[in-house]
Design an enzyme around this catalytic site. Structure first.
Site, mmCIF file in Angstrom:
data_model
loop_
_atom_site.group_PDB
_atom_site.id
_atom_site.type_symbol
_atom_site.label_atom_id
_atom_site.label_comp_id
_atom_site.label_asym_id
_atom_site.label_seq_id
_atom_site.Cartn_x
_atom_site.Cartn_y
_atom_site.Cartn_z
ATOM 1 C CD GLU A 122 6.831 -10.223 -1.892
ATOM 2 O OE1 GLU A 122 6.649 -9.736 -0.751
ATOM 3 O OE2 GLU A 122 7.947 -10.437 -2.372
ATOM 4 C CB THR A 163 1.874 -14.860 2.427
ATOM 5 O OG1 THR A 163 3.227 -14.448 2.608
ATOM 6 C CG2 THR A 163 1.767 -15.641 1.141
ATOM 7 C CG ASP A 164 2.812 -9.235 5.141
ATOM 8 O OD1 ASP A 164 1.953 -9.073 4.251
ATOM 9 O OD2 ASP A 164 3.574 -8.335 5.531
ATOM 10 C CB SER A 215 16.103 13.666 4.809
ATOM 11 O OG SER A 215 16.482 12.795 3.755
ATOM 12 N N GLY A 254 10.630 -0.236 -3.323
ATOM 13 C CA GLY A 254 10.025 -1.411 -2.697
ATOM 14 C C GLY A 254 11.007 -2.227 -1.883
ATOM 15 C CG LEU A 255 14.799 -2.518 -2.410
ATOM 16 C CD1 LEU A 255 16.229 -2.138 -2.801
ATOM 17 C CD2 LEU A 255 14.607 -4.030 -2.581
ATOM 18 C CB SER A 256 11.337 -2.170 3.475
ATOM 19 O OG SER A 256 10.288 -3.012 3.222
ATOM 20 C CD GLU A 262 4.536 1.835 6.439
ATOM 21 O OE1 GLU A 262 4.280 2.496 5.434
ATOM 22 O OE2 GLU A 262 5.668 1.782 6.952
ATOM 23 C CG ASP A 294 7.784 -4.395 4.274
ATOM 24 O OD1 ASP A 294 7.941 -5.549 3.828
ATOM 25 O OD2 ASP A 294 7.167 -3.510 3.678
#
Ligand code: GLA
Length: 394
Positions: free
Chosen positions: A33, A35-36, A67, A126-128, A162, A174
């Site tokens: 986490e 680290t990307d 939506s 936070g699940l993208s 993004e 992600d």
């Protein structure tokens, strides 16, 4: 998910039948986490919760999007000839950015389309959900206009969307996890070289429970960008003596011997997280391959501790869930996932103990935080794909 309802929703809004249906997953990250963007390793996987889109071609150059999750926003309407970011286009800027970058790359869209979206990822968890919708849009266009864009290029365009369209300075994890997901596999990605390998997630009698704090990741973007610049500042200090391009290149020992160059409490802690988490991720994968789930779980816990003390991105809600999880029977490990500051955590839990786990952790959370947490069992799934409408209608 009842996909029939999505087709019906499309028909109600656009007064015609949808021609195609698609799904794009969300993601969790097992370890690795923050680290990307430090040239490190990540180990995420796509999950079966995600975003659906029903699609239909138009004869003009308009694009209309609706939506089901945000019905108050109504139909958002723009033209293929004006793909600039517009505040009033709200959520539709995410898919719009993909259309923008795809056309910028030289792909021709000769007519517009209607799109009806439904997502079942919990909002702001936070699940993208943003990477999910970006890759969804990319997949829809790739398929419906036969563009033949390579999947990895779509992933990179998602990150560009993004970073340069939406304005969040996030890494590649992600979009990569969503775009490259495979059923029951996690992906070890070295964000320095972009080399990646799939690794089966074999957890024996255990499952991954997603624990949602139901705390929105308020201010997450500004704190995220702050962490990123702190890591860059630490790297710049190390670079006064070391020939490195990212923190991910350092072993624990090299970091230890050179951290005097940083010599600042906060910056040392941020960099230490990046370096240790990267090495921890490589160790964790080794343990998972050896089927040493106990040691794997300990590293998952260590990741959370490091995100708490060194990186300071957890917060009381995530800490309460994770610490409550650690106390339960049959838990191999638990940690926060994603950017932090709210959102979700994961726990690896013995299947036979799931009910007690949810009751106990849920109770501790409610008592301390004052509102409920939610729990879902994660199913590790494939990346984006078309769903056959004829099968849905059967
Ligand atoms: C967010 C970002 C990712 C990654 C994680 C933290 O999800 O979008 O790029 O940095 O946070 O690991």
């Amino acid at each position: 998910m009842d996909t029939k309802n999505i087709l019906k929703g499309y028909q109600d809004i656009f007064n015609e039948k949808a021609e195609k249906l698609f799904f794009s997953p969300g993601r969790i990250n097992l370890i690795g986490e923050h680290t990307d963007y430090n040239g490190g390793n990540v180990f995420p996987c796509a999950i079966s919760l995600g975003t659906y889109a029903a699609f239909g071609n138009r004869n003009d150059r308009k694009i209309k999007m609706f939506s089901e999750n945000l019905p108050d926003k109504g139909i958002i309407d723009f033209s293929l000839d004006d793909l600039d970011y517009k505040k009033e286009d709200d959520w539709a800027n995410y898919p719009k950015g993909m259309i923008y970058f795809i056309t910028q790359a030289g792909h021709k869209l000769d007519h517009g389309f209607n799109l009806y979206i439904h997502g079942n990822l919990p909002d702001g968890a936070g699940l993208s959900s943003s990477a999910s919708i970006e890759l969804l849009m990319g997949t829809v266009l790739n398929d419906a206009y036969s563009l033949n864009i390579d999947q990895l290029d779509l992933v990179k365009m998602g990150q560009k969307d993004e970073n340069d369209f939406i304005g969040v300075n996030s890494g590649i994890m992600d979009q990569f996890a969503v775009g490259m997901g495979k059923e029951n596999q996690a992906i070890l990605l070295d964000t320095n070289t972009m080399e990646y390998h799939y690794a089966p997630v074999e957890l024996g009698n255990n499952v991954i429970v997603i624990m949602n704090t139901n705390k929105h990741r308020a201010l997450a973007d500004s704190k995220y960008n702050e962490r990123r610049s702190q890591c860059e500042a630490a790297l710049a200090l190390l670079q006064t003596k070391l020939n490195i391009k990212s923190l991910g290149e350092l072993s624990i020992d090299e970091f230890d011997r050179n951290s005097y160059l940083i010599n600042d409490d906060i910056l040392i802690r941020r960099a230490r997280h990046a370096v240790f988490e990267n090495q921890r991720t490589l160790k964790a994968i080794k343990y998972l391959k050896e089927n040493n789930l106990i040691e794997f779980g300990k590293l998952v816990n260590a990741s959370h501790i490091s995100l708490h003390y060194d990186y300071e991105v957890t917060g009381i809600e995530l800490d309460t869930l994770v610490e409550a999880a650690w106390e339960q029977d049959g838990v191999l490990g638990a940690r926060m996932v994603g950017a932090g500051f709210g959102g979700c955590a994961i726990a690896i839990v013995d299947k036979d103990k799931i009910d007690d786990f949810q009751i106990n952790v849920g109770k501790i959370y409610k008592e301390k935080i004052g509102y409920e947490a939610d729990f879902y069992i994660a199913e590790i799934s494939n990346g984006p794909s078309e769903i056959s409408i004829s099968k849905v209608e059967k």
